[in-house]
Design an enzyme around this catalytic site. Structure first.
Site, mmCIF file in Angstrom:
data_model
loop_
_atom_site.group_PDB
_atom_site.id
_atom_site.type_symbol
_atom_site.label_atom_id
_atom_site.label_comp_id
_atom_site.label_asym_id
_atom_site.label_seq_id
_atom_site.Cartn_x
_atom_site.Cartn_y
_atom_site.Cartn_z
ATOM 1 N N ASP A 134 0.791 -1.223 0.000
ATOM 2 C CA ASP A 134 0.000 0.000 0.000
ATOM 3 C C ASP A 134 0.827 1.277 0.000
ATOM 4 O O ASP A 134 0.293 2.357 -0.233
ATOM 5 C CB ASP A 134 -0.920 0.028 1.227
ATOM 6 C CG ASP A 134 -2.387 0.002 0.844
ATOM 7 O OD1 ASP A 134 -2.691 0.304 -0.313
ATOM 8 O OD2 ASP A 134 -3.215 -0.311 1.705
ATOM 9 N N HIS A 194 -9.934 8.515 1.768
ATOM 10 C CA HIS A 194 -10.206 7.079 1.901
ATOM 11 C C HIS A 194 -10.697 6.857 3.330
ATOM 12 O O HIS A 194 -9.905 6.836 4.282
ATOM 13 C CB HIS A 194 -8.936 6.271 1.630
ATOM 14 C CG HIS A 194 -9.136 4.795 1.791
ATOM 15 N ND1 HIS A 194 -9.255 3.940 0.723
ATOM 16 C CD2 HIS A 194 -9.216 4.009 2.900
ATOM 17 C CE1 HIS A 194 -9.418 2.706 1.153
ATOM 18 N NE2 HIS A 194 -9.403 2.725 2.483
ATOM 19 N N GLY A 198 -12.104 0.664 9.229
ATOM 20 C CA GLY A 198 -10.928 0.420 10.049
ATOM 21 C C GLY A 198 -10.009 1.623 9.994
ATOM 22 O O GLY A 198 -10.006 2.475 10.863
ATOM 23 N N GLY A 322 -16.791 6.657 3.223
ATOM 24 C CA GLY A 322 -16.773 7.695 2.204
ATOM 25 C C GLY A 322 -17.947 7.650 1.253
ATOM 26 O O GLY A 322 -18.522 8.680 0.906
ATOM 27 N N GLU A 375 -9.450 -1.374 -5.015
ATOM 28 C CA GLU A 375 -8.092 -1.832 -4.727
ATOM 29 C C GLU A 375 -7.818 -3.176 -5.394
ATOM 30 O O GLU A 375 -6.695 -3.446 -5.846
ATOM 31 C CB GLU A 375 -7.902 -1.936 -3.217
ATOM 32 C CG GLU A 375 -7.946 -0.585 -2.516
ATOM 33 C CD GLU A 375 -8.141 -0.699 -1.021
ATOM 34 O OE1 GLU A 375 -7.373 -0.077 -0.285
ATOM 35 O OE2 GLU A 375 -9.074 -1.402 -0.600
#
Length: 389
Positions: A134, A194, A198, A322, A375
């Site tokens: 990431d 983002h 979590g 979001g 992703e």
């Protein structure tokens, strides 16, 4: 925890075969956990206890096997590769040993990702698998933004710097938003948020490249998150150690697992639960404080990145919170006319967020977009490169 199965003949010929998501994995809240699967134009929802991500992976892989979907290779997301990994790699014994060295760098996500990798290799032994990182997208951040104001010898000895995370999500935003807006990707300024159930972060993206992001050496800094504190005065932790004898492992647990929305509200790490408590007038003082703090921190970062970019063309909201929380978007965009940001409140409240959409008012100088996180698509592209399809 999401998954997607792609049929990929090349980087230009990719289609989704199946997809799904495990919701509320290990979440302490009022609603049960469940997995939603999409395959053959059918949707199935299985409500079941899901204690952790390893259990979620096992349930998902079993469903794929039971659905007779043939898998040729499997890609994984890994949050923090530190200095050990500079890009995506195929999994083997050597890679696994190096991944173990990275676990302390992101104490919430890295151990989870490693557990999912372990479960996947056990479930599909012999299947080619690879891992993506990431932090790769943020390698473009300039030195004045990634360097910490610490003594040079400390930085040189330990390699401390801002890495940034959620790079797969931001990579997709940098690719998709210019295409959606019919803009030149080499001439557009984006602030992307983002916001996950979590971890959450913000990134400033200029002409397709990251110039700054809210997370740092670890995913702990930046925004207030579900159980992570985000930015705090580091002296607080030194005070707890020196004055009250807190151990480093206790502080790690507090900062990563007991703070954020959970710590402030006292009853849930889920912003949806907190919003419901406000409307239902339950624990309203603590719930409202948690919500207002979450919004305040987010707006501060958005504003600072507009300045860093020298303006903004698009404000993007992605990932679960979001795209699904109209309340968060409404409060974030409130009183932002100074930056040219004007939300269409009616559209914002009724839109589903299931596809890339605009929610700005016609008076807005800035485009406000909802972008479902993809992703997995970026992970698929990385696999194509590694396997040379």
């Amino acid at each position: 925890m999401t998954y997607k199965v792609f049929q990929a003949k090349s980087s230009g010929d990719i289609k989704v075969v199946a997809y799904g998501k495990a919701h509320r994995v290990g979440v302490k809240g009022t609603e049960p956990s469940f997995i939603e699967h999409h395959f053959n134009n059918e949707v199935s929802r299985i409500t079941t206890p899901i204690a952790n991500h390893q259990a979620a992976a096992r349930l998902i892989l079993k469903h794929i096997e039971d659905s007779r979907i043939k898998i040729d290779c499997l890609g994984h997301r890994f949050v923090h590769g530190g200095s050990h990994f500079k890009g995506s790699v195929l999994l083997d014994a050597r890679t696994l040993k190096k991944l173990l060295l990275c676990l302390p760098l992101a104490p919430i996500h890295n151990p989870i990702a490693f557990a999912v990798i372990y479960e996947s290799r056990k479930f599909f032994p012999g299947l080619p698998q690879y891992v993506t990182f990431d932090s790769a997208f943020h390698s473009a951040i300039p030195g004045h933004a990634y360097t910490y104001a610490l003594p040079k010898k400390i930085i040189k000895k330990f390699g401390f710097r801002k890495y940034g995370f959620h790079g797969l999500s931001y990579s997709y935003a940098a690719r998709e938003i210019p295409r959606f807006l019919k803009r030149n990707p080499k001439n557009i300024k984006i602030v992307a948020c983002h916001l996950g159930t979590g971890g959450s972060s913000v990134a400033a993206i200029k002409n397709g490249r990251s110039i700054d992001t809210s997370m740092g050496y670890s995913p702990l800094s930046g925004l207030i998150m579900s159980t992570r504190c985000g930015d705090i005065d580091p002296m607080l932790m030194i005070y707890l150690m020196n004055t009250y004898g807190y151990r480093p492992d206790e502080l790690m647990d507090i900062l990563n697992k007991k703070s954020g929305l959970l710590g402030i509200s006292g009853f849930s790490s889920d912003i949806t639960d907190i919003i419901h408590h406000i409307y239902e007038k339950k624990d309203i003082v603590r719930a409202r404080l948690a919500f207002n703090m979450y919004i305040h921190r987010l707006k501060k970062y958005i504003g600072s990145y507009i300045v860093a970019l020298g303006g903004i063309d698009a404000l993007v909201f992605t990932d679960d919170i979001g795209i699904h929380s109209w309340q968060v978007r409404e409060k974030v965009c409130e009183n932002m006319e100074w930056a040219g940001i004007v939300l269409d409140n009616k559209l914002n409240r009724k839109i589903s967020g299931d596809k890339t959409s605009l929610i700005n008012d016609t008076r807005s100088k800035i485009k406000i977009a909802l972008l479902p996180a993809e992703e997995e698509f970026i992970i698929c592209l990385e696999g194509i490169k590694l396997l040379r399809l």
